[in-house]
Design an enzyme around this catalytic site. Structure first.
Site, short mmCIF file in Angstrom:
data_model
loop_
_atom_site.label_atom_id
_atom_site.label_comp_id
_atom_site.label_asym_id
_atom_site.label_seq_id
_atom_site.Cartn_x
_atom_site.Cartn_y
_atom_site.Cartn_z
N THR A 1 -33.59 -41.76 -74.61
CA THR A 1 -32.80 -42.95 -74.91
C THR A 1 -31.47 -42.94 -74.17
OG1 THR A 1 -33.80 -43.09 -77.11
CG2 THR A 1 -31.75 -44.30 -76.77
N ASP B 1 -31.45 -50.30 -80.19
CA ASP B 1 -30.37 -49.48 -79.63
C ASP B 1 -29.62 -50.20 -78.51
OD1 ASP B 1 -31.49 -47.70 -81.37
OD2 ASP B 1 -32.06 -46.21 -79.88
N ASP C 1 -31.32 -50.85 -85.19
CA ASP C 1 -30.20 -49.94 -84.91
C ASP C 1 -29.41 -50.40 -83.69
OD1 ASP C 1 -31.38 -48.44 -86.96
OD2 ASP C 1 -32.48 -47.17 -85.56
N ARG D 1 -28.18 -48.39 -91.65
CA ARG D 1 -28.86 -47.26 -92.28
C ARG D 1 -28.27 -45.97 -91.70
NH1 ARG D 1 -34.98 -46.75 -89.74
NH2 ARG D 1 -34.46 -47.15 -87.54
N TRP E 1 -27.96 -42.80 -89.83
CA TRP E 1 -28.62 -41.95 -88.85
C TRP E 1 -28.40 -40.48 -89.21
CZ3 TRP E 1 -27.57 -42.47 -82.83
CH2 TRP E 1 -28.47 -41.66 -82.14
#
Length: 524
Positions: free
Chosen positions: A290, A343, A364, A430, A432
């Protein structure tokens, strides 16, 4: 003689570590071994002595990094032919080396700051706190990103050992109290040289004026010195204390851009978030890691991005795909568009400020472990892949001593026109990691946000240690009567509590943001 001196220093370290040993040694053998090596004795040392011991710990960690890099490099050469996936090996090797250099650089800067005349006054103190948090984040990024396989098995023992040392260094640093000095803390350094050709009486940045004094111009039509963004960045000087301005004219620039940490103080100015567009299509499905999917990645300190779009065109079905990753301290993104899906925006590390930006994504889509404040931004959830929910934030604070967290202040949180709010759930965030920290302050929250507001990452993990806060929000999604009942979530009533998530407190912004000439709200 040298042995006696070293033994004396080790003894001093043992005397100070007693106050932090238990909390950080319960889970990792490497930390236990480290503290056993130091042999705890007493914690009654002066703060000056604690500072000296912290310097020793950091210098020792720098040497450990050098040794780890050499060892891993030699071991990798021996086993290279046995690796089946050469692309993964290359990415993992690059990531390991980059994160080790990142940690090393921050520790060296911290030592220099500790030895400077202004420590432990607030500005200097906050710098070191930020950088030591960044050291830990750099190590954890390696653990998270490096794929399961032979390479990870080779580097993980060193990484776990370094993580333990970073936690001890952070805890040791926290044991030193900062000193408040209003005069020192409020002084802003002399106006940078890049303002010498602009009217310094202008309170805020004048983009049109800066375009005229840009060091280089990028244009697709050939009217600039360069026709790619990468070529212009390559022309920027290394390790410069002067600001280097790049004006990027209207156009779609299909290229993957990465600013190295050796190129601080870069300003990129476009013709508008709908006119100057940097686009890419990397994702975890083709790049694997990522961290390296970012269309645009800035690792340099003091980066300023103005009036442009950072876009990742990979759709929602291909997993993480970053449009913009920011990994440099004191970075500012102003009037920009960040467009992606999972992301989309990765505020990775250190202090960052986002003002009047348009940020859109799905899962996210604001993720990372930076200390980041978002002011007057449009945060827009869009249609995810089938069966997915939207999570606006995924903040990854690792320990209570980290200097990190996201603050969303005076923003609008809404749905895109394509989002089916009847079937897709959207949450504010949320966790991580277990100390995940997010505050939503004085913002409009649309009806796209589920009444629960927040959702777990996995089971009950982190629900009592996270810090999720809301303060004086408005809109149909701001009703808190049905919010989660976790002990880590609170609706703040006291403005003093909310002030902890402002530019002045979270970013120590008064000491550096004025130089950028970007408008900002220091408090509530």
């Amino acid at each position: 003689m040298l042995v006696k001196v070293f033994s004396f220093f080790i003894l001093m370290i043992t005397m100070v570590v007693i106050g932090v040993s238990k909390e950080y040694c319960d889970d990792k053998h490497s930390c236990q071994n480290f503290l056993l090596e130091l042999k705890t004795a007493s914690s009654s040392l002066s703060e000056i002595r604690r500072r000296d011991l912290l310097i020793i710990v950091l210098k020792n960690s720098v040497r450990k990094i050098d040794m780890a890099m050499i060892g891993v490099m030699e071991d990798t050469k021996q086993h290279e032919e046995m690796e089946n996936d050469k692309l993964c090996l290359k990415e993992d090797t690059n990531l390991f080396e980059e994160m080790m250099e990142s940690a090393k650089d921050r520790m060296i800067r911290s030592v220099e700051e500790l030895l400077g005349g202004e420590f432990p006054y607030l500005g200097s103190y906050e710098n070191i706190h930020t950088w030591l948090s960044g050291v830990l984040t750099s190590y954890i990024t390696c653990i998270d990103e490096i794929g399961d396989g032979a390479y990870k098995r080779r580097v993980e023992p060193q990484l776990q050992d370094l993580i333990s040392k970073a936690k001890v260094a952070l805890a040791l640093f926290i044991s030193i109290s900062p000193r408040d000095n209003t005069e020192l803390n409020s002084v802003v350094p002399n106006s940078p040289s890049w303002l010498s050709h602009v009217d310094k009486k202008d309170l805020y940045l004048n983009a049109e004026a800066l375009k005229k004094i840009a060091d280089v111009v990028v244009a697709k039509d050939g009217t600039g010195k360069y026709n790619t963004v990468n070529a212009a960045i390559a022309a920027a000087p290394q390790h410069s204390h002067k600001r280097f301005i790049i004006y990027i004219k209207t156009g779609i620039y299909d290229e993957i851009v990465a600013i190295e940490n050796t190129k601080p103080n870069l300003t990129l100015i476009g013709d508008g978030q709908d006119s100057t567009i940097i686009t890419g299509n990397l994702s975890a499905s083709n790049v694997r890691r990522t961290f390296y999917t970012a269309t645009f990645a800035s690792n340099g300190k003091g980066f300023i991005g103005v009036d442009m779009c950072f876009r990742n065109t990979v759709g929602p079905a291909k997993g993480p795909a970053v449009a913009l990753r920011v990994s440099g301290d004191m970075s500012v993104i102003y009037r920009c568009r960040v467009e992606g899906y999972q992301d989309a925006l990765y505020p990775h590390i250190d202090r960052q400020f986002y003002r009047e930006c348009f940020i859109t994504g799905t899962v996210d889509f604001i993720c990372g472990n930076a200390a980041a404040v978002f002011q007057f931004c449009q945060i827009v959830a869009r249609q995810p892949n089938m069966g997915q929910s939207n999570f606006i934030t995924a903040q990854s604070r690792e320990t209570k001593d980290d200097k990190s967290g996201f603050s969303i202040q005076n923003c609008n949180i809404t749905a895109s026109s394509d989002l089916d709010t009847a079937t897709v759930k959207t949450y504010l965030g949320r966790p991580w990691r277990i100390f995940s920290t997010v505050a939503v302050l004085q913002s409009f929250i649309g009806d796209l946000v589920d009444p629960a507001g927040w959702t777990p990452w996995e089971g009950e993990t982190g629900l009592s240690t996270l810090h999720y806060r809301e303060y004086q929000n408005r809109g149909p999604g701001a009703v808190t009567s049905r919010r989660v009942k976790w002990s880590g979530f609170k609706v703040m009533k006291d403005p003093k509590q909310a002030t902890e998530f402002t530019v002045a407190k979270l970013l120590d912004g008064e000491t550096w943001l004025k130089e950028s000439r970007i408008p900002y709200k220091s408090g509530l």
